[in-house]
Motif scaffolding. Structure first.
Motif, PDB file in Angstrom:
ATOM      1  N   TRP A  70       0.905  -1.317  -0.097  1.00 51.77           N
ATOM      2  CA  TRP A  70      -0.140   0.054  -0.001  1.00 51.77           C
ATOM      3  C   TRP A  70       0.953   1.374   0.058  1.00 51.77           C
ATOM      4  CZ3 TRP A  70      -2.680  -2.568   4.530  1.00 51.77           C
ATOM      5  CH2 TRP A  70      -3.788  -3.640   3.935  1.00 51.77           C
ATOM      6  N   ALA A 105      -7.767   0.575  -1.624  1.00 58.77           N
ATOM      7  CA  ALA A 105      -7.140  -0.769  -1.428  1.00 58.77           C
ATOM      8  C   ALA A 105      -7.188  -1.607  -0.174  1.00 58.77           C
ATOM      9  CB  ALA A 105      -5.704  -0.322  -1.647  1.00 58.77           C
ATOM     10  N   VAL A 156      -4.576   1.434  -7.784  1.00 63.12           N
ATOM     11  CA  VAL A 156      -5.454   0.624  -6.892  1.00 63.12           C
ATOM     12  C   VAL A 156      -5.694  -0.948  -7.419  1.00 63.12           C
ATOM     13  CG1 VAL A 156      -7.826   0.378  -5.928  1.00 63.12           C
ATOM     14  CG2 VAL A 156      -6.937   2.719  -6.335  1.00 63.12           C
TER      15      VAL A 156
END
Length: 931
Positions: free
Chosen positions: A786, A797, A820
């Motif tokens: 992330w 996400a 994403v």
């Protein structure tokens, strides 16, 4: 009137009680009402220093016992200086934590205690709020206390009492384990007050509490302070379910009710009285309309009422039906007060959002005294409904069963429209426990002389079944506790691996499992004896019948295997044919409800799992078909042009394209049907060999062969059942410890625990992640999946690891392209790796990430309008309900908050998480955060 001697004796008894229990006497003087016997018994046990388990019906007043624990804690700190020698004197600071299962209950209890003891004495700690956390009395959700125990929080210092309200929540499939974690890990010096609904195995639960907490008094009360009368509404007639209390104890249904329902059923079966209640094709029962039910309750003085309808859409429809019927249950003064309350509560919600949320229709219903209450509603709207109902301004609430688990909303009457509900997987009958919980809302203490429960009759509803539900008190408490990754690292870090194993063995889950083993072992012994008797009956004087029967079983198994192989081949051919489809291909769906011609709108290739193309049939139905709909490979019959931006949700667009499909002139069903492969089952060489052996066996010619075979089949089934029982016995003995060992082995292999059982830095990070997919989140942090995302991208996400759709959706949800989609693909790869590891070790697998909330939270975090956000939800039946959106958004915010505080996250990710929280907490979310 009593005599002077009797009054004197009663005064002596009261003086003796006051002398023996001074704290209780002091507490009772301020209550304003006399304590019931069960309340006094529980409070006396508490003042003696014993823990206590109180089981009583809804509305019986068991929270008084919890409030007495608060009184005892505050009474222990009179405010004088500490003893000079530093020892514990009369000024010892004592605390009481009051835990509840849901935030709404915590907020309500906090306000109740503030009203009684003042804001400086009471604090509140939930996921959303932290008020005066160092106060001597703190109300909190159970998860907050669990996290404190693992973190060794300084707030625990001086803790003397813990009240666990609604402790029967430990049976909850998703969160119940938290209650057991708290009970096991609380210091021995803490006195535990457990408050539960009436359960049938209170003694068993108390036995376990004694083993883990020491002395625990059990106080059980079946008495309802407000009597409950049971009724059935059959058409337009209301009947008592029981003639009197004695009949209720015996489950004897009122004879007049039985006679009337039997006559009604007979008329239905004969098809008499065809009219509004009967369809053209035969008799069809139509029960009373919802507006008529509410009007009937109003005329009989049974409002306010809660009408349970086990469907969100059904609750909303019921309000609309009552409005359309012109029902109005409020006076002009009440309408003005309702509007004032509503307007004061929604000022923080933007005007454009209110119109999207159906505000004006909702307000119209409220002003007429009508409302829905379900999880799909905006939390702010639900809170308003609850406040207005408690104040008696809203008279009829149509609710799903979630209201029965919520905050205090008693009514004069409860109506059950059906006795079947959808549990997320199937339609199931209400259990006696659920029936008791729902009808327990009827009857307001101090307001109503009696409560009323009404079941609406239908041909599927047997009054005797309702009588069984109403009279049965079978609501056993079953543990749902199981070790998790987070729990494992926290336990190992706190007490070490071996002591952690012993702690798990002391859980209520293992306590129940060990007790059940005794009964299972007895059943195994009985089955073994019966199996031997069956063997005697199956014996044949022509030869070894066991050998002959084994041949019959082998033939049946071989035939099934060949049939499965044929099905597999047919399915593989269907999958391959669907993967080759393109937009505009016209195919024939051979079977099922959608049988006929269809045109492909979206081939849906390259996704996960089986191909599920989106098609439009000539009957104008648009949806996805699967390989299961095809008994033969899909054949492209012709092609037609599909408009470039075709909207399959538009009825007009569907009509025009369906006409084009019909215009091809192709036969709807074709000249042939899908069928089985021509290869006969008997052509298999092994099968032929087995049949030859069967025919040549001596027992084949026995005249009593089939009688022997029936006994042999009974024995085979019983042996199979007995083996399952043996496996259950083996599985339950030490089952939690074995699961814990497997979890520890997996965590060690992945670097969360060292080889010598120490918690690593990665393990410490995992120990601060509180979510169902804790290990997956930790892996994403370690692999920096992330990192580098924008705030909106990060919200999207992380949503895939917390969101779970209410129902399975066949197609995979789409994702915002770019960062994403890449992050989610990496997350799915990590999940796949974890799942394989779990499966190989025999562990329950982590739930697959669900992509259905990525678009809504992404658009919301980017600042887009609520209408557009809700319309982007990946729902089967239209846009996402506002209540679902708020609930899942709050869970995303909760996980983002954990990332922002995580020592295992990079500084950049922590900063982005904080920005994402700020982006999400706006509009309807900002209102809820403020509330």
């Amino acid at each position: 009137m009593s005599s002077p001697a009797e009054r004197y004796a009663a005064a002596r008894r009261r003086a003796a009680q006051a002398s023996a229990f001074p704290a209780l006497d002091e507490f009772a003087r301020d209550l304003g009402f006399d304590l019931d016997d069960f309340q006094r018994e529980a409070c006396e046990a508490l003042e003696r220093g014993s823990g206590v388990l109180v089981c009583a019906p809804t509305g019986a007043g068991k929270t008084v016992v919890g409030e007495f624990a608060v009184h005892l804690a505050l009474r222990g700190r009179p405010g004088k200086p500490a003893a000079a020698d530093g020892g514990e004197g009369p000024t010892t600071r004592r605390k009481c934590f009051y835990t509840t299962p849901i935030k709404a209950l915590s907020n309500q209890k906090y306000h109740d205690l503030v009203d009684r003891y003042g804001a400086e004495q009471v604090g509140l700690l939930t996921g959303d709020n932290a008020i005066n956390g160092d106060a001597p009395v703190v109300v909190m959700t159970t998860e907050v206390l669990r996290n404190m125990l693992y973190a060794g929080s300084a707030t625990l210092e001086g803790l003397a009492y813990v009240v666990m309200d609604e402790v029967h929540y430990l049976a909850d499939r998703f969160r119940g384990g938290v209650w057991e974690e708290v009970i096991i890990h609380l210091p021995a010096s803490v006195t535990l007050v457990s408050l539960s609904a009436t359960v049938s195995n209170a003694e068993e639960f108390a036995d376990w509490l004694v083993t883990v907490r020491g002395e625990t008094a059990v106080v059980v009360s079946e008495h309802r302070p407000v009597p409950l009368w049971q009724h059935m509404l059959v058409g337009k007639r209301m009947f008592d379910l029981f003639h009197d209390a004695d009949a209720a104890r015996k489950h004897d249904v009122h004879p007049e009710l039985l006679r009337y329902t039997r006559d009604t059923m007979r008329r239905l079966e004969l098809g008499e009285g065809r009219g509004p209640g009967f369809g053209r094709r035969g008799p069809r029962w139509r029960g009373p309309m919802r507006p008529d039910i509410v009007d009937r309750l109003d005329r009989e003085g049974l409002l306010p009422a809660i009408l349970f309808i086990f469907s969100r859409a059904g609750c909303d429809a019921a309000v609309q039906q009552c409005l359309a019927a012109g029902l109005r249950l409020t006076s002009p003064e009440e309408r003005a007060e309702i509007r004032r309350v509503v307007e004061s509560r929604v000022t923080a919600i933007p005007g454009e959002d209110l119109s999207v949320l159906g505000y004006w229709e909702w307000l119209d219903g409220l002003e007429r005294g009508l409302a829905a209450h379900h999880a799909g509603m905006l939390p702010a709207f639900k809170e308003v409904v609850e406040e207005l109902f408690v104040r008696g301004l809203v008279k009829a609430v149509f609710a799903t069963e979630t209201l029965a688990l919520g905050i205090n909303m008693p009514a004069r009457c409860v109506v059950l429209e059906r006795l079947v509900k959808f549990n997320g997987e199937a339609h199931v009958d209400l259990t006696p426990g659920e029936y008791t919980q729902l009808t327990g809302r009827a009857g307001r203490r101090g307001i109503d002389v009696e409560g009323h429960a009404v079941v609406v009759w239908s041909p599927e509803t047997d009054p005797r079944h309702v009588a069984g539900l109403a009279s049965t008190r079978t609501y056993p408490l079953r543990s749902s506790f199981r070790p998790s990754y987070n729990m494992a690292v926290n336990l190992v870090g706190t007490v070490g691996a071996e002591p952690a194993r012993a702690l798990l063995e002391s859980s209520f889950a293992q306590f129940q499992a060990d007790r059940s083993v005794v009964g299972l072992a007895r059943q195994v012994q009985r089955n073994t004896e019966t199996t031997e008797a069956y063997g005697v009956e199956a014996a044949c004087h022509h030869g070894d019948f066991d050998e002959y029967f084994a041949l019959r079983v082998a033939i049946a198994d071989r035939e099934r295997a060949i049939a499965r192989q044929g099905q597999t081949q047919r399915k593989a051919a269907a999958v391959a044919s669907l993967e080759r489809l393109r937009v505009g291909d016209v195919i024939r769906v051979p079977s099922g409800r959608r049988a006929g011609l269809a045109v492909v709108l979206d081939p849906a290739t390259g996704g996960f799992g089986e191909p599920r193309p989106l098609v439009l049939t000539q009957d104008r139905w648009a949806g996805r078909v699967s390989p299961g709909d095809f008994t033969t490979p899909a054949e492209v019959l012709t092609r037609i042009r599909v408009p470039k931006h075709f909207n399959h949700r538009s009825p007009a667009a569907r009509r025009d394209l369906a006409a084009a499909v019909s215009g091809t002139g192709l036969d709807r069903h074709g000249g042939r049907r899908g069928g089985r492969s021509r290869q006969a089952v008997g052509e298999d060489h092994r099968l032929s060999q087995l049949r030859a052996e069967l025919r040549g066996h001596p027992c084949h010619g026995c005249p009593e062969r089939e009688e022997h075979a029936r006994w042999a089949e009974r024995r085979r089934r019983l042996e199979r059942d007995t083996e399952e029982l043996r496996q259950r016995v083996a599985g339950r003995t030490g089952s939690l410890a074995r699961t814990f060992d497997r979890i520890v082995a997996l965590l060690t292999a992945r670097g969360y625990l060292s080889a010598d059982g120490e918690v690593t830095d990665a393990g410490r990070m995992l120990g601060r992640i509180w979510t169902e997919a804790d290990l997956l989140v930790a892996e994403c942090l370690r692999r920096k999946v992330w990192d580098g995302l924008s705030p909106a991208e990060l919200a999207a996400a992380v949503s895939v690891v917390v969101f779970e759709a209410r129902r399975d959706v066949d197609e995979r949800a789409s994702l915002p392209r770019g960062a994403v989609a890449d992050a989610v693909d990496e997350t799915l790869k990590l999940w796949s790796d974890i799942e394989a590891d779990e499966a190989s070790r025999g562990l329950a697998v982590t739930r697959e990430p669900d992509l259905g909330f990525a678009w809504p939270i992404y658009r919301w975090a980017r600042g887009e309008a609520l209408a557009k956000v809700l319309a982007s939800g990946h729902q089967i039946d239209g846009e996402m309900p506002a209540g679902d959106f708020v609930r899942w958004a709050r869970q995303v915010v909760d996980l983002l908050g954990q990332l922002a505080d995580s020592g295992g996250a990079s500084a950049e990710l922590r900063s982005t998480a904080r920005q994402a929280i700020a982006a999400v907490n706006r509009g309807v979310l900002a209102y809820h955060a403020a509330a």
